[in-house]
Design a protein around this motif. Sequence first.
Motif, PDB file in Angstrom:
ATOM      1  N   ASN A   1     -13.427  19.827-107.245  1.00 35.99           N
ATOM      2  CA  ASN A   1     -12.391  19.909-108.274  1.00 35.99           C
ATOM      3  C   ASN A   1     -12.800  20.831-109.424  1.00 35.99           C
ATOM      4  O   ASN A   1     -12.211  20.780-110.501  1.00 35.99           O
ATOM      5  CB  ASN A   1     -12.068  18.515-108.821  1.00 35.99           C
ATOM      6  N   VAL A   2     -13.798  21.672-109.201  1.00 32.97           N
ATOM      7  CA  VAL A   2     -14.269  22.560-110.264  1.00 32.97           C
ATOM      8  C   VAL A   2     -14.137  24.016-109.834  1.00 32.97           C
ATOM      9  O   VAL A   2     -14.599  24.405-108.758  1.00 32.97           O
ATOM     10  CB  VAL A   2     -15.739  22.266-110.635  1.00 32.97           C
ATOM     11  N   ILE A   3     -13.486  24.807-110.685  1.00 35.04           N
ATOM     12  CA  ILE A   3     -13.368  26.246-110.459  1.00 35.04           C
ATOM     13  C   ILE A   3     -14.224  26.951-111.504  1.00 35.04           C
ATOM     14  O   ILE A   3     -14.079  26.701-112.702  1.00 35.04           O
ATOM     15  CB  ILE A   3     -11.913  26.725-110.573  1.00 35.04           C
ATOM     16  N   ALA A   4     -15.125  27.806-111.021  1.00 37.45           N
ATOM     17  CA  ALA A   4     -16.002  28.545-111.929  1.00 37.45           C
ATOM     18  C   ALA A   4     -15.785  30.042-111.734  1.00 37.45           C
ATOM     19  O   ALA A   4     -15.845  30.542-110.608  1.00 37.45           O
ATOM     20  CB  ALA A   4     -17.465  28.188-111.664  1.00 37.45           C
ATOM     21  N   ILE A   5     -15.520  30.734-112.831  1.00 38.79           N
ATOM     22  CA  ILE A   5     -15.302  32.176-112.788  1.00 38.79           C
ATOM     23  C   ILE A   5     -16.230  32.834-113.794  1.00 38.79           C
ATOM     24  O   ILE A   5     -16.231  32.490-114.983  1.00 38.79           O
ATOM     25  CB  ILE A   5     -13.840  32.528-113.110  1.00 38.79           C
ATOM     26  N   LYS A   6     -17.031  33.763-113.307  1.00 35.52           N
ATOM     27  CA  LYS A   6     -17.946  34.480-114.185  1.00 35.52           C
ATOM     28  C   LYS A   6     -17.205  35.591-114.912  1.00 35.52           C
ATOM     29  O   LYS A   6     -16.180  36.071-114.433  1.00 35.52           O
ATOM     30  CB  LYS A   6     -19.109  35.051-113.372  1.00 35.52           C
ATOM     31  N   PRO A   7     -17.733  35.984-116.077  1.00 29.13           N
ATOM     32  CA  PRO A   7     -17.105  37.115-116.763  1.00 29.13           C
ATOM     33  C   PRO A   7     -17.001  38.300-115.811  1.00 29.13           C
ATOM     34  O   PRO A   7     -17.950  38.610-115.083  1.00 29.13           O
ATOM     35  CB  PRO A   7     -18.070  37.406-117.923  1.00 29.13           C
ATOM     36  N   GLY A   8     -15.826  38.925-115.777  1.00 33.23           N
ATOM     37  CA  GLY A   8     -15.586  40.000-114.821  1.00 33.23           C
ATOM     38  C   GLY A   8     -16.161  41.321-115.272  1.00 33.23           C
ATOM     39  O   GLY A   8     -16.591  41.465-116.424  1.00 33.23           O
ATOM     40  N   PRO A   9     -16.166  42.293-114.404  1.00 31.71           N
ATOM     41  CA  PRO A   9     -16.603  43.632-114.796  1.00 31.71           C
ATOM     42  C   PRO A   9     -15.662  44.196-115.858  1.00 31.71           C
ATOM     43  O   PRO A   9     -14.479  43.865-115.887  1.00 31.71           O
ATOM     44  CB  PRO A   9     -16.520  44.429-113.488  1.00 31.71           C
ATOM     45  N   GLN A  10     -16.179  45.030-116.750  1.00 39.74           N
ATOM     46  CA  GLN A  10     -15.334  45.655-117.757  1.00 39.74           C
ATOM     47  C   GLN A  10     -14.403  46.686-117.133  1.00 39.74           C
ATOM     48  O   GLN A  10     -13.293  46.905-117.588  1.00 39.74           O
ATOM     49  CB  GLN A  10     -16.202  46.311-118.839  1.00 39.74           C
ATOM     50  N   HIS A  11     -14.876  47.311-116.053  1.00 37.98           N
ATOM     51  CA  HIS A  11     -14.078  48.315-115.354  1.00 37.98           C
ATOM     52  C   HIS A  11     -14.262  48.115-113.853  1.00 37.98           C
ATOM     53  O   HIS A  11     -15.287  47.609-113.406  1.00 37.98           O
ATOM     54  CB  HIS A  11     -14.513  49.736-115.739  1.00 37.98           C
ATOM     55  N   ILE A  12     -13.257  48.483-113.087  1.00 37.41           N
ATOM     56  CA  ILE A  12     -13.375  48.454-111.635  1.00 37.41           C
ATOM     57  C   ILE A  12     -13.063  49.845-111.094  1.00 37.41           C
ATOM     58  O   ILE A  12     -12.418  50.656-111.766  1.00 37.41           O
ATOM     59  CB  ILE A  12     -12.419  47.415-111.003  1.00 37.41           C
ATOM     60  N   ALA A  13     -13.541  50.123-109.898  1.00 38.24           N
ATOM     61  CA  ALA A  13     -13.226  51.408-109.268  1.00 38.24           C
ATOM     62  C   ALA A  13     -11.736  51.457-108.954  1.00 38.24           C
ATOM     63  O   ALA A  13     -11.126  50.432-108.617  1.00 38.24           O
ATOM     64  CB  ALA A  13     -14.043  51.581-107.993  1.00 38.24           C
ATOM     65  N   ALA A  14     -11.146  52.624-109.088  1.00 39.48           N
ATOM     66  CA  ALA A  14      -9.716  52.772-108.777  1.00 39.48           C
ATOM     67  C   ALA A  14      -9.450  52.342-107.342  1.00 39.48           C
ATOM     68  O   ALA A  14     -10.192  52.707-106.429  1.00 39.48           O
ATOM     69  CB  ALA A  14      -9.293  54.219-108.989  1.00 39.48           C
ATOM     70  N   ARG A  15      -8.439  51.541-107.170  1.00 40.21           N
ATOM     71  CA  ARG A  15      -8.086  51.078-105.823  1.00 40.21           C
ATOM     72  C   ARG A  15      -6.603  50.743-105.784  1.00 40.21           C
ATOM     73  O   ARG A  15      -5.984  50.470-106.809  1.00 40.21           O
ATOM     74  CB  ARG A  15      -8.914  49.862-105.423  1.00 40.21           C
ATOM     75  N   THR A  16      -6.060  50.772-104.568  1.00 43.28           N
ATOM     76  CA  THR A  16      -4.655  50.442-104.358  1.00 43.28           C
ATOM     77  C   THR A  16      -4.546  49.152-103.553  1.00 43.28           C
ATOM     78  O   THR A  16      -5.189  49.016-102.510  1.00 43.28           O
ATOM     79  CB  THR A  16      -3.926  51.573-103.608  1.00 43.28           C
ATOM     80  N   LEU A  17      -3.758  48.215-104.056  1.00 40.79           N
ATOM     81  CA  LEU A  17      -3.492  46.974-103.336  1.00 40.79           C
ATOM     82  C   LEU A  17      -2.023  46.936-102.931  1.00 40.79           C
ATOM     83  O   LEU A  17      -1.141  47.230-103.750  1.00 40.79           O
ATOM     84  CB  LEU A  17      -3.817  45.761-104.207  1.00 40.79           C
ATOM     85  N   THR A  18      -1.767  46.595-101.679  1.00 41.31           N
ATOM     86  CA  THR A  18      -0.398  46.486-101.182  1.00 41.31           C
ATOM     87  C   THR A  18       0.014  45.026-101.178  1.00 41.31           C
ATOM     88  O   THR A  18      -0.649  44.179-100.573  1.00 41.31           O
ATOM     89  CB  THR A  18      -0.281  47.066 -99.758  1.00 41.31           C
ATOM     90  N   VAL A  19       1.089  44.726-101.870  1.00 46.35           N
ATOM     91  CA  VAL A  19       1.581  43.353-101.972  1.00 46.35           C
ATOM     92  C   VAL A  19       2.271  42.969-100.665  1.00 46.35           C
ATOM     93  O   VAL A  19       3.128  43.698-100.161  1.00 46.35           O
ATOM     94  CB  VAL A  19       2.564  43.217-103.148  1.00 46.35           C
ATOM     95  N   GLU A  20       1.882  41.831-100.116  1.00 47.53           N
ATOM     96  CA  GLU A  20       2.552  41.327 -98.920  1.00 47.53           C
ATOM     97  C   GLU A  20       3.978  40.908 -99.281  1.00 47.53           C
ATOM     98  O   GLU A  20       4.243  40.464-100.398  1.00 47.53           O
ATOM     99  CB  GLU A  20       1.791  40.127 -98.364  1.00 47.53           C
ATOM    100  N   SER A  21       4.904  41.055 -98.326  1.00 44.12           N
ATOM    101  CA  SER A  21       6.277  40.614 -98.568  1.00 44.12           C
ATOM    102  C   SER A  21       6.323  39.109 -98.810  1.00 44.12           C
ATOM    103  O   SER A  21       5.409  38.362 -98.442  1.00 44.12           O
ATOM    104  CB  SER A  21       7.170  41.006 -97.388  1.00 44.12           C
ATOM    105  N   ASP A  22       7.400  38.672 -99.422  1.00 49.03           N
ATOM    106  CA  ASP A  22       7.507  37.318 -99.943  1.00 49.03           C
ATOM    107  C   ASP A  22       7.876  36.306 -98.853  1.00 49.03           C
ATOM    108  O   ASP A  22       8.949  36.407 -98.243  1.00 49.03           O
ATOM    109  CB  ASP A  22       8.566  37.298-101.049  1.00 49.03           C
ATOM    110  N   TRP A  23       7.008  35.324 -98.626  1.00 47.06           N
ATOM    111  CA  TRP A  23       7.292  34.299 -97.621  1.00 47.06           C
ATOM    112  C   TRP A  23       8.419  33.368 -98.065  1.00 47.06           C
ATOM    113  O   TRP A  23       9.181  32.878 -97.231  1.00 47.06           O
ATOM    114  CB  TRP A  23       6.031  33.490 -97.314  1.00 47.06           C
ATOM    115  N   SER A  24       8.533  33.115 -99.361  1.00 48.55           N
ATOM    116  CA  SER A  24       9.646  32.282 -99.830  1.00 48.55           C
ATOM    117  C   SER A  24      10.979  32.929 -99.472  1.00 48.55           C
ATOM    118  O   SER A  24      11.928  32.257 -99.046  1.00 48.55           O
ATOM    119  CB  SER A  24       9.572  32.075-101.347  1.00 48.55           C
ATOM    120  N   SER A  25      11.059  34.257 -99.609  1.00 48.70           N
ATOM    121  CA  SER A  25      12.282  34.980 -99.227  1.00 48.70           C
ATOM    122  C   SER A  25      12.521  34.903 -97.726  1.00 48.70           C
ATOM    123  O   SER A  25      13.666  34.857 -97.273  1.00 48.70           O
ATOM    124  CB  SER A  25      12.180  36.448 -99.663  1.00 48.70           C
TER     125      SER A  25
END
Length: 411
Positions: free
Chosen positions: A195-219
């Motif tokens: 029941n515990v979620i731990a997230i470390k401080p993220g990088p200040q910058h990330i390398a340029a990248r493209t993410l493709t959003v999957e189509s909506d399953w609710s639709s």
Amino acid sequence: MNLELSVSALRSGQALQISGSKSETNRLLLLQALYPQLLLENTSDSDDSEVMRKAIAGHDAVVDIHHAGTAMRFLTAYFAIQDQREVVLTGSSRMKERPIKILVDALRSLGADINYLEAEGFPPLKIKGKNLTNNKVSLAADVSSQYISALLLIAPRLEKGLNLTLEGRITSVPYINMTLGLLREIGVDATFDHNVIAIKPGPQHIAARTLTVESDWSSASYFYSIVALSAIGTKITLSSYRESSLQGDRALADIYQSLGVRTIFEDNRIVLHKQTSNVKLQTLDLNQTPDIAQTIAVTAFGLGIGCHLTGLHTLKIKETDRLVALQTELSKLGANVRVTDDGLTLAASSSITPYVKIATYSDHRMAMAFAPLALKVPLLIGDAEVVSKSYPNFWNDLQSIGFEILPDAKG
């Protein structure tokens, strides 16, 4: 705008491109604001996502998100960490009735400066952005997962990261896992242990990248319903979907198997194939997938079978009280429905009253969930333009597969 719907012949074999997932898009829009190197493709064209884009890109002192509940939760967290920026976050009259105290209390415990401008515990909010230095917070886990995701999405930008303890039974785990999956995809260290979620401080910058959003399953759920209510052999192809989806509503593929619909994954698409009319009573716990409850209830009614759906306590604080709305509108069609604070029970029935006008209560899912019943009887949909909240092209897509859609002459 009211519409009259009917179907004389469904066009089997049609292929449709469904817009990107609203859930993924809104999470990624916030992450893109934190990491501008992130490029996005196939994003949702929904009203909710457009509200997110405008709010993040703009510099208005008052941000009105209208009916967009996801935007209200995510932007509350986002503006809380925008140092030196002061914003009033507001919405529609219904939004001002939707609770946000749990999220505000959590953010305040992290150091946020947020005040209520009207009723205690509800929008509108006055948010003064600042650097949040605390990193430990506890949250009731049986509320909307959007509260949890809102905190997780800003966690990489918190000075010490985030240690979030969830108390009680966790609701909508797939949506939490979606958020964590997207964080990991951009390089954030995130763990979810018991029941515990731990997230470390993220990088200040990330390398340029493209993410493709999957189509909506609710639709996609509305087309599952259409195929389930159609003749054996009916097929509809939908793009773009992944078998290993992050979206909880991917459970549709398993749920609708028992309603006669087989899901075939091929080449980034799903083919929905009606294989049998031998369907059975549905007893389902939809605690992890509450957004498809309306679709399933209407499908069961259209098939003449009963169903018992539980785990739906979060539906009472959506665009409308969806359980009461379902009971009211299904009853007008001749259904015998009983609802509780947590679920819905529908009795098997053998007839559907035609030409009933379905009230949509400013709720996109009410309009789209009831539309497939036009395969059985002509019906009317009130305020049909409400679908733009998540699926602006919905009525055009229905016409392309054979639905006859006309303005309601009686208004």
